[in-house]
Each structure stands twice: as structure tokens, then as C-alpha cells.
Enzyme design. Structure first.
Site, short mmCIF file in Angstrom:
data_model
loop_
_atom_site.label_atom_id
_atom_site.label_comp_id
_atom_site.label_asym_id
_atom_site.label_seq_id
_atom_site.Cartn_x
_atom_site.Cartn_y
_atom_site.Cartn_z
N THR A 3 -27.52 -20.37 36.08
CA THR A 3 -28.53 -19.42 35.60
C THR A 3 -29.42 -20.10 34.58
O THR A 3 -30.58 -19.72 34.41
CB THR A 3 -27.88 -18.16 34.99
OG1 THR A 3 -26.90 -18.56 34.05
CG2 THR A 3 -27.24 -17.30 36.05
N GLN A 49 -17.50 -22.69 41.51
CA GLN A 49 -17.62 -21.41 42.20
C GLN A 49 -19.03 -21.23 42.73
O GLN A 49 -19.32 -20.22 43.36
CB GLN A 49 -17.32 -20.26 41.21
CG GLN A 49 -15.92 -20.26 40.65
CD GLN A 49 -15.77 -19.18 39.58
OE1 GLN A 49 -16.35 -19.26 38.52
NE2 GLN A 49 -14.97 -18.17 39.86
N HIS A 102 -16.50 -21.45 46.95
CA HIS A 102 -17.18 -20.36 47.66
C HIS A 102 -18.15 -20.88 48.71
O HIS A 102 -18.99 -20.14 49.21
CB HIS A 102 -17.90 -19.45 46.66
CG HIS A 102 -16.96 -18.74 45.72
ND1 HIS A 102 -17.34 -18.24 44.50
CD2 HIS A 102 -15.63 -18.48 45.83
CE1 HIS A 102 -16.29 -17.69 43.91
NE2 HIS A 102 -15.24 -17.82 44.69
N CYS A 162 -16.84 -25.40 60.32
CA CYS A 162 -16.21 -25.09 61.60
C CYS A 162 -15.14 -24.02 61.37
O CYS A 162 -14.30 -24.15 60.49
CB CYS A 162 -15.57 -26.34 62.19
SG CYS A 162 -14.54 -25.98 63.63
ZN LIG Z 1 -13.87 -28.11 64.26
#
Ligand SMILES: [Zn+2]
Length: 235
Positions: A32, A89, A109, A117
Site C-alpha cells: 500500500t 501474502q 496467495h 497447473c
Molecule cells: Zn501439471
């Protein structure tokens, strides 16, 4: 107050100097300061999106935002050999953009520029446009929404490094989202010193060995400067 801040900066520089295994943990607060709105806070970009609201007026596009003094100070620590691992995060890609080595970073996150994948967990740049992984799985956005499991490899690495560190430095997180918020607790259990740099209270303030209520971008660059003096770099 000013002298007190100087003393705390000196203490943190000394602890970094002594530390053989410093681990950093960053949250929305560090970004921020780059003018980026936070994503998951009460008025965050995605909290608003989930309520069907547009971004607040004047919100910059995430890809036009640059790493700030706080991010760059962590890169300097990396280059001084004073970063064993960085747990974040944040999904804004600013740590990688600032020059953090990917193998030193766990993005709990996900990352807005990456796809993952859904079978083997491999991540790739979204810009490559690939839909199907070699393993047969599908590439989906890597960013983790509320209620979804966190990426396993990042999570396991983060706990491992938290348990191995001797100095755990939180920068810009209010430490309320679990399981991430349990990492400093693991570090404390393992005997590490805990430092919290955050504007606003955290549940671990009483356990912290050193507490800064100032912005990361004001604290860390000064710490790096003191540390360089201790290490024998004179400017
Ligand atoms: Zn994969």
C-alpha cells in the site's frame, strides 16, 4: 520518539548482523506504500469485486505500480546475504519485480502474473498463454481466493523456514489470516526473535521482541544503512 525510533532501528540492524537465518514475512502493508490498494482487506480490490463493486476511483492499475523503498530494502538484504527466505501474502508481483530471487520467495496467495497447473502445481507466466500442462492438468489463475487451499509447496517451505530461522521479521501484515499468521508463532516456538513492523495492532504484539508502528519504507532502508556500517561497508 525520534530517538526511540533510532534505538529500535539500531537494535534491528544489530540483530540482522548477528542473525544466521533471517526470514521475512510481508503483507499488504508493504505494497500500500506503493499506492497499491490492498486486495483482500475490508475495502480491498477483491473484497469490493466480490460485492460487485468497481475499484475505488483513482486506483492505479496493479501493473503500473512499482516496488517501493520497503521492497528495495529487502532486496538489499538479500544481496548482503541477510535473507534466507521471504514469505509473502501479496499477489502483486512487486517482490519479484524488485529483484528477489524466485527460489527465496513463497507466495502464499499466488501471483497475479502467473498461472498454476491444477494437477501438479507448476507455475508459469500468464503471458505465455498456455492452457494445458505437460502432466495433462489445466493452467488456472494462481491467485488463491478466500476459502481455497494455499499452494502446498509454498506453504510447506514457509513453515520449514519459519522453524529454522533465528530472526523472523514481519513487514506490513496484521497477522490475522491463518495459516500464514501461524508462521511467526512457529518461529517463536523455535526460539527465534520476532520483529513486527506494521501500522496497526497485531495479535502477536505482546510476543514481539521489537515492535515498529512506522511504515516499512521508513524503517527498513535505515536498518539496511546501519547494517552495512556494522558489516564494514562505508559510503
Ligand atoms: Zn501439471
Amino acid at each position: 520518539m525520534g530517538d526511540d525510533l533510532t534505538n529500535r532501528i539500531q537494535t534491528l540492524a544489530q540483530w540482522l548482523y548477528e542473525s544466521r537465518y533471517p526470514v521475512f514475512f510481508t503483507g499488504a502493508g508493504i505494497s500500500t506504500e506503493s499506492g497499491l490498494p490492498d486486495f483482500r482487506g475490508p475495502d480491498g480490490l477483491w473484497t469490493r469485486r466480490d460485492k460487485g463493486l468497481p475499484p475505488r476511483p483513482g486506483t492505479p492499475a496493479w501493473d503500473s505500480v512499482h516496488p517501493n523503498k520497503g521492497h528495495l530494502a529487502i532486496v538489499e538484504l538479500q544481496n548482503l546475504g541477510k535473507l534466507r527466505f521471504l514469505i509473502s501474502q501479496n499477489v502483486d508481483n512487486l517482490h519479484l519485480k524488485s529483484g528477489i530471487r524466485p527460489e527465496l520467495l513463497a507466495e502464499l496467495h499466488g501471483n497475479i502474473t502467473k498461472v498454476r497447473c491444477d494437477r501438479c502445481g507448476k507455475t508459469l507466466d500468464r503471458s505465455l498463454g498456455l492452457k494445458v500442462c505437460d502432466c495433462g492438468g489445466r493452467f488456472v489463475p494462481s491467485v488463491v481466493d478466500f476459502g481455497q487451499p494455499l499452494p502446498e509447496k509454498d506453504l510447506v517451505l514457509s513453515f520449514e523456514h519459519s522453524q529454522k530461522c533465528d530472526l523472523f521479521i514481519v513487514a506490513g501484515s496484521s497477522l490475522v489470516v491463518t495459516p500464514a499468521a501461524n508462521m511467526p508463532r512457529e518461529a517463536l516456538k523455535a526460539g527465534a526473535r520476532l520483529v513486527i513492523i506494521n501500522q496497526g495492532e497485531t495479535p502477536l504484539d505482546r510476543s514481539a521482541h521489537l515492535r515498529f508502528n512506522e511504515p516499512t519504507g521508513e524503517v527498513l532502508p535505515r536498518v539496511v544503512k546501519r547494517l552495512k556500517n556494522l558489516m564494514g561497508f562505508f559510503e
